[in-house]
Enzyme design. Structure first.
Site, mmCIF file in Angstrom:
data_model
loop_
_atom_site.group_PDB
_atom_site.id
_atom_site.type_symbol
_atom_site.label_atom_id
_atom_site.label_comp_id
_atom_site.label_asym_id
_atom_site.label_seq_id
_atom_site.Cartn_x
_atom_site.Cartn_y
_atom_site.Cartn_z
ATOM 1 N N PRO A 2 77.541 129.424 44.945
ATOM 2 C CA PRO A 2 77.101 129.250 43.557
ATOM 3 C C PRO A 2 77.902 128.185 42.808
ATOM 4 C CG PRO A 2 77.508 131.562 44.090
ATOM 5 C CD PRO A 2 78.082 130.749 45.195
ATOM 6 N N GLU A 3 77.230 127.126 42.441
ATOM 7 C CA GLU A 3 77.820 126.098 41.592
ATOM 8 C C GLU A 3 77.002 126.076 40.299
ATOM 9 O OE1 GLU A 3 78.427 122.404 43.714
ATOM 10 O OE2 GLU A 3 78.620 123.434 45.625
#
Length: 284
Positions: A2-3
């Site tokens: 997750p960015e």
DNA sequence: GTGATAACCTGGGTGC
DNA sequence: TGCACCCAGGTTATCA
């Protein structure tokens, strides 16, 4: 992993379902999620209060409750937020129940994710300002600003992009994709990039992040959106995770090497290697 | 002050 | 087939 685009995807899906809802119950099966505080210290004060809005800052998802109480959630590497997940879903660390009888589950196989409570806007701002730099979609995110931040830095530009205190939200995937699009080698010293390269990099960072958001994020291993569906940005990677394949621009080989301690993908025809750079190849 | 590295953590891949 | 080991990576702490 997750960015920014993955967190933004979750925020956009979750906001209409959560805003206006009151937290009525919670269950934390892994106290590490709120460590070093006890789960009751973090979630107890939120019971009986409504979510006023859902925000994102960098990779943090922030649920702003009534009376200026803020629940900060970070997915780290393998965290997922699932809406109305099956009871007993594997790797569930925490479940929040709301007054409409829907639930939000924090699921995280590697248990790196965190939940944190902050009281008052000043405390929230201080917490975030100490950890996060400029937002890529803000007006402050300019080539000149990036160039000023990097002035004198001998760190590889890949490490510079990953440093959340400088730029908030960019992780390994989007750093690789942005550097490739800007034709900048990840091992080039950040302080040696030209004004034109910073201007271009500013554009390609935004471009890669925007495409990621449009694709509902990238699902390499673990990331799923709110309803458990996969994102599709991994199908549009130009170099990331494409070692041994042909560069989509010049046909040269995409290599994997170590930069900033991370597996890094590069086409050294399109991204010329800086003189004197010490290359650590990676085979896996 | 800056940059590099280890630790956290666990599923999956690799090699024997 | 089964076991041991390595790797992945976001953040923080520690070291050089």
């Amino acid at each position: 992993m997750p960015e920014l685009p993955e967190v933004e995807t979750v925020r956009r899906q979750l906001a209409p379902r959560l805003e206006g809802r009151m937290l009525v119950v919670y269950r934390v099966s892994d106290p590490r999620w709120t460590a070093p505080r006890a789960p009751n210290e973090v979630l107890g004060p939120l019971v009986g209060r409504r979510v006023e809005r859902l925000q994102r800052r960098g990779k943090y998802l922030i649920a702003a409750f009534e009376d200026e109480l803020f629940l900060l959630m970070h997915l780290r590497m393998t965290g997922n937020l699932l809406y109305d997940a099956e009871p007993g879903a594997p790797y569930t660390r925490a479940i929040l129940g709301f007054d409409d009888e829907h639930t939000l589950s924090f699921v995280d196989p590697r248990r790196f994710g965190t939940g944190w409570l902050l009281a008052g806007e000043p405390e929230l701002d201080a917490y975030l300002d100490a950890r996060l730099g400029v937002e890529p979609f803000s007006d402050d995110f300019t080539g000149e600003h990036l160039r000023a931040l990097a002035r004198g830095s001998r760190a590889p530009v890949k490490a510079f992009l990953l440093d959340q205190r400088r730029i908030a939200g960019v992780g390994n995937i989007y750093a690789d994709e942005a550097l490739f699009r800007a034709r900048v080698h990840p091992l080039r010293e950040a302080g040696r990039l030209t004004r034109a390269q910073w201007e271009l990099l500013r554009d390609t960072v935004r471009e890669a992040l925007s495409e990621g958001i449009d694709a509902n994020g990238a699902s390499i291993d673990d990331f799923r959106d709110l309803d458990g569906a996969r994102g599709s940005f991994q199908d549009r990677f130009l170099v990331h995770r494409r070692a041994g394949e042909a560069c989509p621009v010049c046909g040269g080989p995409v290599r994997k090497l170590l930069a900033a301690g991370r597996g890094t993908y590069v086409c050294e025809r399109c991204q010329p290697r800086p003189r004197g750079a010490r290359i650590v190849p990676m085979t896996r």
